[in-house]
Design a protein around this motif. Structure first.
Motif, PDB file in Angstrom:
ATOM      1  N   ALA A  66      52.820  43.676  17.760  1.00 46.42           N
ATOM      2  CA  ALA A  66      53.226  44.970  18.325  1.00 46.42           C
ATOM      3  C   ALA A  66      54.722  45.196  18.138  1.00 46.42           C
ATOM      4  CB  ALA A  66      52.849  45.043  19.802  1.00 46.42           C
ATOM      5  N   GLN A  67      55.518  44.144  18.337  1.00 43.55           N
ATOM      6  CA  GLN A  67      56.964  44.270  18.113  1.00 43.55           C
ATOM      7  C   GLN A  67      57.243  44.544  16.639  1.00 43.55           C
ATOM      8  OE1 GLN A  67      59.477  40.970  19.306  1.00 43.55           O
ATOM      9  NE2 GLN A  67      61.183  41.746  18.111  1.00 43.55           N
ATOM     10  N   LEU A  68      56.531  43.849  15.761  1.00 45.72           N
ATOM     11  CA  LEU A  68      56.706  44.083  14.329  1.00 45.72           C
ATOM     12  C   LEU A  68      56.384  45.532  13.982  1.00 45.72           C
ATOM     13  CD1 LEU A  68      57.264  43.131  11.451  1.00 45.72           C
ATOM     14  CD2 LEU A  68      54.892  42.323  11.352  1.00 45.72           C
ATOM     15  N   LEU A  69      55.300  46.060  14.529  1.00 49.42           N
ATOM     16  CA  LEU A  69      54.938  47.454  14.270  1.00 49.42           C
ATOM     17  C   LEU A  69      56.040  48.409  14.711  1.00 49.42           C
ATOM     18  CD1 LEU A  69      51.173  47.314  15.238  1.00 49.42           C
ATOM     19  CD2 LEU A  69      52.090  47.989  13.010  1.00 49.42           C
ATOM     20  N   ALA A  70      56.651  48.141  15.851  1.00 48.34           N
ATOM     21  CA  ALA A  70      57.745  48.988  16.329  1.00 48.34           C
ATOM     22  C   ALA A  70      58.932  48.927  15.372  1.00 48.34           C
ATOM     23  CB  ALA A  70      58.163  48.559  17.734  1.00 48.34           C
ATOM     24  N   GLU A  71      59.238  47.744  14.883  1.00 52.02           N
ATOM     25  CA  GLU A  71      60.365  47.588  13.967  1.00 52.02           C
ATOM     26  C   GLU A  71      60.066  48.197  12.598  1.00 52.02           C
ATOM     27  OE1 GLU A  71      62.185  43.721  13.914  1.00 52.02           O
ATOM     28  OE2 GLU A  71      61.953  43.498  16.088  1.00 52.02           O
ATOM     29  N   LEU A  72      58.811  48.220  12.211  1.00 54.74           N
ATOM     30  CA  LEU A  72      58.453  48.830  10.937  1.00 54.74           C
ATOM     31  C   LEU A  72      58.728  50.331  10.930  1.00 54.74           C
ATOM     32  CD1 LEU A  72      55.179  46.937   9.999  1.00 54.74           C
ATOM     33  CD2 LEU A  72      57.465  46.671   9.007  1.00 54.74           C
ATOM     34  N   ARG A  73      58.707  50.941  12.105  1.00 53.89           N
ATOM     35  CA  ARG A  73      59.064  52.362  12.183  1.00 53.89           C
ATOM     36  C   ARG A  73      60.510  52.574  11.737  1.00 53.89           C
ATOM     37  NH1 ARG A  73      55.320  52.182  16.453  1.00 53.89           N
ATOM     38  NH2 ARG A  73      56.811  51.748  18.096  1.00 53.89           N
ATOM     39  N   CYS A  74      61.373  51.611  12.022  1.00 53.86           N
ATOM     40  CA  CYS A  74      62.770  51.694  11.567  1.00 53.86           C
ATOM     41  C   CYS A  74      62.845  51.618  10.045  1.00 53.86           C
ATOM     42  CB  CYS A  74      63.606  50.579  12.193  1.00 53.86           C
ATOM     43  SG  CYS A  74      63.734  50.691  13.982  1.00 53.86           S
ATOM     44  N   LEU A  75      62.018  50.755   9.448  1.00 58.84           N
ATOM     45  CA  LEU A  75      61.984  50.684   7.985  1.00 58.84           C
ATOM     46  C   LEU A  75      61.467  51.994   7.404  1.00 58.84           C
ATOM     47  CD1 LEU A  75      60.619  47.155   6.979  1.00 58.84           C
ATOM     48  CD2 LEU A  75      62.976  47.906   7.235  1.00 58.84           C
ATOM     49  N   ALA A  76      60.471  52.581   8.048  1.00 58.30           N
ATOM     50  CA  ALA A  76      59.923  53.851   7.558  1.00 58.30           C
ATOM     51  C   ALA A  76      60.990  54.945   7.574  1.00 58.30           C
ATOM     52  CB  ALA A  76      58.720  54.262   8.396  1.00 58.30           C
ATOM     53  N   GLU A  77      61.873  54.897   8.550  1.00 53.88           N
ATOM     54  CA  GLU A  77      62.943  55.908   8.649  1.00 53.88           C
ATOM     55  C   GLU A  77      63.931  55.830   7.489  1.00 53.88           C
ATOM     56  OE1 GLU A  77      64.784  55.305  12.445  1.00 53.88           O
ATOM     57  OE2 GLU A  77      62.962  55.878  13.541  1.00 53.88           O
ATOM     58  N   VAL A  78      64.138  54.636   6.942  1.00 50.24           N
ATOM     59  CA  VAL A  78      65.124  54.487   5.862  1.00 50.24           C
ATOM     60  C   VAL A  78      64.486  54.417   4.476  1.00 50.24           C
ATOM     61  CG1 VAL A  78      66.813  53.376   7.388  1.00 50.24           C
ATOM     62  CG2 VAL A  78      65.262  51.950   6.026  1.00 50.24           C
ATOM     63  N   ALA A  79      63.155  54.417   4.421  1.00 53.50           N
ATOM     64  CA  ALA A  79      62.461  54.394   3.127  1.00 53.50           C
ATOM     65  C   ALA A  79      62.707  55.717   2.414  1.00 53.50           C
ATOM     66  CB  ALA A  79      60.971  54.147   3.331  1.00 53.50           C
ATOM     67  N   ARG A  80      63.178  55.623   1.158  1.00 58.43           N
ATOM     68  CA  ARG A  80      63.562  56.827   0.411  1.00 58.43           C
ATOM     69  C   ARG A  80      62.659  57.129  -0.768  1.00 58.43           C
ATOM     70  NH1 ARG A  80      69.246  54.153   0.107  1.00 58.43           N
ATOM     71  NH2 ARG A  80      69.975  54.497   2.217  1.00 58.43           N
ATOM     72  N   THR A  81      62.137  56.096  -1.382  1.00 56.62           N
ATOM     73  CA  THR A  81      61.359  56.278  -2.613  1.00 56.62           C
ATOM     74  C   THR A  81      59.873  56.065  -2.332  1.00 56.62           C
ATOM     75  OG1 THR A  81      61.482  53.947  -3.255  1.00 56.62           O
ATOM     76  CG2 THR A  81      63.304  55.391  -3.972  1.00 56.62           C
ATOM     77  N   THR A  82      59.051  56.490  -3.257  1.00 63.26           N
ATOM     78  CA  THR A  82      57.602  56.298  -3.115  1.00 63.26           C
ATOM     79  C   THR A  82      57.240  54.812  -3.004  1.00 63.26           C
ATOM     80  OG1 THR A  82      57.160  58.359  -4.263  1.00 63.26           O
ATOM     81  CG2 THR A  82      55.352  56.762  -4.174  1.00 63.26           C
ATOM     82  N   PRO A  83      57.815  53.916  -3.848  1.00 60.77           N
ATOM     83  CA  PRO A  83      57.477  52.493  -3.675  1.00 60.77           C
ATOM     84  C   PRO A  83      57.896  51.952  -2.297  1.00 60.77           C
ATOM     85  CG  PRO A  83      58.459  52.846  -5.833  1.00 60.77           C
ATOM     86  CD  PRO A  83      58.596  54.138  -5.068  1.00 60.77           C
ATOM     87  N   GLU A  84      59.006  52.419  -1.757  1.00 63.14           N
ATOM     88  CA  GLU A  84      59.438  51.954  -0.431  1.00 63.14           C
ATOM     89  C   GLU A  84      58.479  52.439   0.653  1.00 63.14           C
ATOM     90  OE1 GLU A  84      64.252  51.651  -1.210  1.00 63.14           O
ATOM     91  OE2 GLU A  84      63.455  53.419  -0.189  1.00 63.14           O
ATOM     92  N   VAL A  85      58.118  53.704   0.597  1.00 62.91           N
ATOM     93  CA  VAL A  85      57.193  54.259   1.590  1.00 62.91           C
ATOM     94  C   VAL A  85      55.844  53.549   1.498  1.00 62.91           C
ATOM     95  CG1 VAL A  85      55.902  56.339   2.247  1.00 62.91           C
ATOM     96  CG2 VAL A  85      58.347  56.503   1.682  1.00 62.91           C
ATOM     97  N   THR A  86      55.368  53.326   0.300  1.00 63.64           N
ATOM     98  CA  THR A  86      54.097  52.635   0.096  1.00 63.64           C
ATOM     99  C   THR A  86      54.152  51.214   0.638  1.00 63.64           C
ATOM    100  OG1 THR A  86      53.636  53.973  -1.859  1.00 63.64           O
ATOM    101  CG2 THR A  86      52.418  51.896  -1.655  1.00 63.64           C
ATOM    102  N   HIS A  87      55.252  50.526   0.392  1.00 67.88           N
ATOM    103  CA  HIS A  87      55.401  49.142   0.863  1.00 67.88           C
ATOM    104  C   HIS A  87      55.371  49.085   2.392  1.00 67.88           C
ATOM    105  CE1 HIS A  87      56.277  45.060  -0.586  1.00 67.88           C
ATOM    106  NE2 HIS A  87      56.849  44.902   0.596  1.00 67.88           N
ATOM    107  N   VAL A  88      56.088  49.993   3.036  1.00 68.31           N
ATOM    108  CA  VAL A  88      56.108  50.021   4.507  1.00 68.31           C
ATOM    109  C   VAL A  88      54.704  50.315   5.042  1.00 68.31           C
ATOM    110  CG1 VAL A  88      57.015  51.198   6.544  1.00 68.31           C
ATOM    111  CG2 VAL A  88      58.549  50.621   4.662  1.00 68.31           C
ATOM    112  N   ARG A  89      53.993  51.233   4.430  1.00 66.86           N
ATOM    113  CA  ARG A  89      52.624  51.552   4.877  1.00 66.86           C
ATOM    114  C   ARG A  89      51.704  50.351   4.737  1.00 66.86           C
ATOM    115  NH1 ARG A  89      52.124  57.487   2.183  1.00 66.86           N
ATOM    116  NH2 ARG A  89      53.282  58.600   3.799  1.00 66.86           N
ATOM    117  N   ARG A  90      51.817  49.643   3.636  1.00 67.13           N
ATOM    118  CA  ARG A  90      50.962  48.460   3.430  1.00 67.13           C
ATOM    119  C   ARG A  90      51.311  47.352   4.431  1.00 67.13           C
ATOM    120  NH1 ARG A  90      50.714  46.517  -2.438  1.00 67.13           N
ATOM    121  NH2 ARG A  90      49.033  45.269  -1.553  1.00 67.13           N
ATOM    122  N   LEU A  91      52.584  47.188   4.712  1.00 67.94           N
ATOM    123  CA  LEU A  91      53.012  46.199   5.697  1.00 67.94           C
ATOM    124  C   LEU A  91      52.519  46.594   7.090  1.00 67.94           C
ATOM    125  CD1 LEU A  91      54.499  43.661   6.438  1.00 67.94           C
ATOM    126  CD2 LEU A  91      56.651  44.892   6.252  1.00 67.94           C
TER     127      LEU A  91
END
Length: 111
Positions: A66-91
């Motif tokens: 659950a903590q990891l999921l919350a922190e992944l939202r921070c990664l989603a906020e800084v994801a700029r490219t399609t590969p970054e967004v895709t990687h965050v979604r898969r994670l």
């Protein structure tokens, strides 16, 4: 030198001998995850992800998903490219698979 993320099932935890069986792997050959983590590192919002090490290992048991999921939202906020967004979604999906199952864990495995 990316950090692969592996969802493991823990087998035989009650017998004293733990064995980890990979259930799903999210490879990072292009350092997408490392680049994202570097953008949020030290902001105070991602204490777990701040410990991701390109040459080490970070273990996240199911009870911390659950903590990891919350922190992944921070990664989603800084994801700029399609590969970054895709990687965050898969994670995010890996963490969601891990959360309800106490016999699962996620490992961030550096090279």
């Amino acid at each position: 030198m990316g950090v692969d993320v592996v969802l493991y099932r823990v087998v035989g935890a009650g017998s004293g001998r733990r064995r980890l069986v990979p259930a799903e792997v999210l490879p990072d050959p292009d350092d997408v995850l490392l680049d994202l983590v570097e953008r949020v590192r030290g902001t105070g919002r991602t204490p777990m992800l701040d410990r991701v090490d390109p040459v080490g290992q970070l273990v996240v048991p199911a009870d911390q998903a659950a903590q990891l999921l919350a922190e992944l939202r921070c990664l989603a906020e800084v994801a700029r490219t399609t590969p970054e967004v895709t990687h965050v979604r898969r994670l995010d999906l890996l963490a969601r698979h891990c959360r309800p199952d106490r016999e699962m864990e996620i490992r961030f495995e550096g090279d």
